[in-house]
Design a protein around this motif. Structure first.
Motif, PDB file in Angstrom:
ATOM      1  N   THR A  99      13.711  11.660  15.472  1.00 38.11           N
ATOM      2  CA  THR A  99      12.293  11.264  14.628  1.00 38.11           C
ATOM      3  C   THR A  99      12.825  11.783  12.951  1.00 38.11           C
ATOM      4  O   THR A  99      14.199  11.703  12.642  1.00 38.11           O
ATOM      5  CB  THR A  99      11.261  11.994  14.985  1.00 38.11           C
ATOM      6  N   GLY A 100      11.758  12.081  11.811  1.00 35.96           N
ATOM      7  CA  GLY A 100      11.879  12.437  11.036  1.00 35.96           C
ATOM      8  C   GLY A 100      10.421  11.979  10.219  1.00 35.96           C
ATOM      9  O   GLY A 100       9.604  12.184  10.976  1.00 35.96           O
ATOM     10  N   GLY A 112      -0.749   6.263  -4.946  1.00 35.42           N
ATOM     11  CA  GLY A 112       0.988   5.197  -5.565  1.00 35.42           C
ATOM     12  C   GLY A 112       1.580   5.694  -5.528  1.00 35.42           C
ATOM     13  O   GLY A 112       2.549   6.411  -5.936  1.00 35.42           O
ATOM     14  N   ILE A 113       2.049   6.390  -4.248  1.00 35.21           N
ATOM     15  CA  ILE A 113       3.264   7.260  -3.304  1.00 35.21           C
ATOM     16  C   ILE A 113       3.939   6.482  -3.194  1.00 35.21           C
ATOM     17  O   ILE A 113       3.901   5.465  -2.099  1.00 35.21           O
ATOM     18  CB  ILE A 113       2.872   8.303  -3.212  1.00 35.21           C
ATOM     19  N   THR A 114       5.020   6.106  -4.304  1.00 36.24           N
ATOM     20  CA  THR A 114       5.971   4.912  -3.151  1.00 36.24           C
ATOM     21  C   THR A 114       7.558   5.482  -2.607  1.00 36.24           C
ATOM     22  O   THR A 114       8.217   4.719  -1.980  1.00 36.24           O
ATOM     23  CB  THR A 114       5.834   3.997  -3.902  1.00 36.24           C
ATOM     24  N   SER A 115       7.694   6.741  -3.568  1.00 28.06           N
ATOM     25  CA  SER A 115       8.987   7.104  -3.196  1.00 28.06           C
ATOM     26  C   SER A 115       8.804   8.444  -3.578  1.00 28.06           C
ATOM     27  O   SER A 115       7.845   9.564  -4.129  1.00 28.06           O
ATOM     28  CB  SER A 115      10.089   7.047  -4.298  1.00 28.06           C
ATOM     29  N   THR A 177       5.477  14.291  11.329  1.00 27.23           N
ATOM     30  CA  THR A 177       6.177  13.394  11.706  1.00 27.23           C
ATOM     31  C   THR A 177       5.682  12.343  11.688  1.00 27.23           C
ATOM     32  O   THR A 177       4.948  11.865  12.440  1.00 27.23           O
ATOM     33  CB  THR A 177       6.589  14.361  13.586  1.00 27.23           C
ATOM     34  N   ASP A 178       6.927  10.655  11.936  1.00 27.57           N
ATOM     35  CA  ASP A 178       6.267  10.156  12.043  1.00 27.57           C
ATOM     36  C   ASP A 178       5.370   9.289  13.323  1.00 27.57           C
ATOM     37  O   ASP A 178       4.579   8.073  13.075  1.00 27.57           O
ATOM     38  CB  ASP A 178       7.675   8.673  12.111  1.00 27.57           C
ATOM     39  N   VAL A 179       5.868  10.373  14.003  1.00 24.77           N
ATOM     40  CA  VAL A 179       4.514  10.039  15.397  1.00 24.77           C
ATOM     41  C   VAL A 179       3.498  10.325  15.803  1.00 24.77           C
ATOM     42  O   VAL A 179       2.634  10.012  15.535  1.00 24.77           O
ATOM     43  CB  VAL A 179       5.214  10.769  16.224  1.00 24.77           C
ATOM     44  N   ILE A 195       3.331   5.903   4.786  1.00 26.26           N
ATOM     45  CA  ILE A 195       3.963   5.879   4.419  1.00 26.26           C
ATOM     46  C   ILE A 195       4.974   6.107   4.824  1.00 26.26           C
ATOM     47  O   ILE A 195       5.330   7.461   5.051  1.00 26.26           O
ATOM     48  CB  ILE A 195       4.104   6.247   2.965  1.00 26.26           C
ATOM     49  N   GLY A 196       6.272   5.555   5.003  1.00 28.63           N
ATOM     50  CA  GLY A 196       7.514   5.779   5.416  1.00 28.63           C
ATOM     51  C   GLY A 196       8.487   5.896   5.382  1.00 28.63           C
ATOM     52  O   GLY A 196       8.709   4.867   3.838  1.00 28.63           O
ATOM     53  N   GLY A 197       9.984   5.609   5.853  1.00 24.88           N
ATOM     54  CA  GLY A 197      11.438   5.443   5.004  1.00 24.88           C
ATOM     55  C   GLY A 197      11.478   6.035   3.987  1.00 24.88           C
ATOM     56  O   GLY A 197      12.016   6.353   2.893  1.00 24.88           O
ATOM     57  N   LEU A 198      10.298   7.062   3.276  1.00 24.54           N
ATOM     58  CA  LEU A 198      10.670   8.191   2.164  1.00 24.54           C
ATOM     59  C   LEU A 198      11.599   9.152   2.604  1.00 24.54           C
ATOM     60  O   LEU A 198      11.994   9.716   0.817  1.00 24.54           O
ATOM     61  CB  LEU A 198       9.679   8.586   1.804  1.00 24.54           C
ATOM     62  N   PHE A 199      11.738  10.026   4.037  1.00 28.38           N
ATOM     63  CA  PHE A 199      12.890  11.152   3.959  1.00 28.38           C
ATOM     64  C   PHE A 199      13.531  10.489   5.179  1.00 28.38           C
ATOM     65  O   PHE A 199      13.758   9.439   6.001  1.00 28.38           O
ATOM     66  CB  PHE A 199      11.912  11.788   4.914  1.00 28.38           C
ATOM     67  N   ASP A 200      14.822  11.219   5.190  1.00 29.85           N
ATOM     68  CA  ASP A 200      16.150  11.401   5.941  1.00 29.85           C
ATOM     69  C   ASP A 200      15.103  10.601   7.291  1.00 29.85           C
ATOM     70  O   ASP A 200      14.607  11.873   7.538  1.00 29.85           O
ATOM     71  CB  ASP A 200      17.010  11.965   5.998  1.00 29.85           C
TER      72      ASP A 200
END
Length: 254
Positions: A99-100, A112-115, A177-179, A195-200
């Motif tokens: 997970t992450g 406007g959070i993209t990173s 958590t993403d889930v 918004i996913g993919g920003l963290f490991d």
């Protein structure tokens, strides 16, 4: 002898007491017609059946989960907590699902959070005593070191309160958590988005046990068997999880 020692270790004879957070969310666990169901529940039922033991779930506050393990109040805990060094310093763990972290924001992403860089100067809600709060703290410190604005971290006891903070404009985002984030977004019918993919995403959900627990050793053996024969992947698919995210035998054994 080992079985007798295991029986003596349990809080209730012949039954595994599993502590979970009071705030359940699909697909991990939730109540349906008054009964708990979900990936965590059905997986634990399969494990308990293999061990010839009963199963009972004890709902506790999120920040009471690890204290419940350390004190021995719970035989084990399975409630969407990452495997982390801080936790494995005080309890034993079996990783079971990759997970992450992800962010949950109002629909349209008004901040406007993209990173992760966009979190500088923002207010982000998190559950107290969570690994996600620690991740935010480390990121905030890195901003300060670089001369940037820190993150204002708003801590709340439970997930619904973090979500309410964003809905009531007290925070720009929730880290979860993403889930769990996907489950919340789905339940709100488009009012919030993930918004996913920003963290490991190389972290793991873990089952936790008191240190030196015989139950941990017994369950680890069964989890490996259920991983190798595909049972856990089948249960994952049943609840809409990606089967490839089930921990491998190598990951389980550490």
């Amino acid at each position: 002898m080992a079985n007798e020692q295991l029986a003596d270790e349990l809080n209730t004879e012949g039954t595994i007491t599993v502590c979970i957070s009071k705030n359940a969310y699909p697909p991990m666990y939730w109540k349906e017609n008054g009964q708990l169901t979900g990936f965590d529940v059905v997986s634990m039922e399969a494990i308990a059946e293999q061990l010839g033991l009963g199963l009972q779930f004890m709902e506790v506050a999120f920040d009471g989960l690890m204290p419940g393990i350390v004190s021995g109040r719970c035989d084990m805990m399975r409630s969407g907590l990452y495997v982390s060094e801080a936790r494995t310093n005080v309890a034993d763990a079996i990783p079971y699902l990759r997970t992450g972290p992800a962010l949950l924001v109002m629909s349209g992403n008004p901040a406007g959070i993209t990173s992760t860089d966009d979190l500088s100067g923002k207010t982000v809600a998190a559950q107290s005593a969570s690994a996600n709060a620690e991740i935010l703290g480390e990121l905030s410190e890195s901003f300060e070191t670089a001369g940037q604005d820190s993150i204002s971290i708003a801590l709340y006891p439970e997930l619904p309160e973090t979500v309410a903070a964003v809905q009531n404009h007290r925070a720009d985002a929730v880290i979860e958590t993403d889930v769990a984030a996907a489950s919340v977004a789905d339940s709100l019918s488009g009012r919030m988005e993930v918004i996913g993919g920003l963290f490991d995403s190389d972290t793991m959900f873990g089952m936790y046990f008191p240190q030196g627990s015989l139950l941990k050793d017994a369950i680890e053996t069964v989890v490996i068997e259920l991983t190798e024969d595909g049972t856990l992947e089948e249960i994952a698919v049943q609840f809409g999880l990606m089967p490839e995210n089930i921990a491998s035998v190598e990951e389980i054994q550490g």
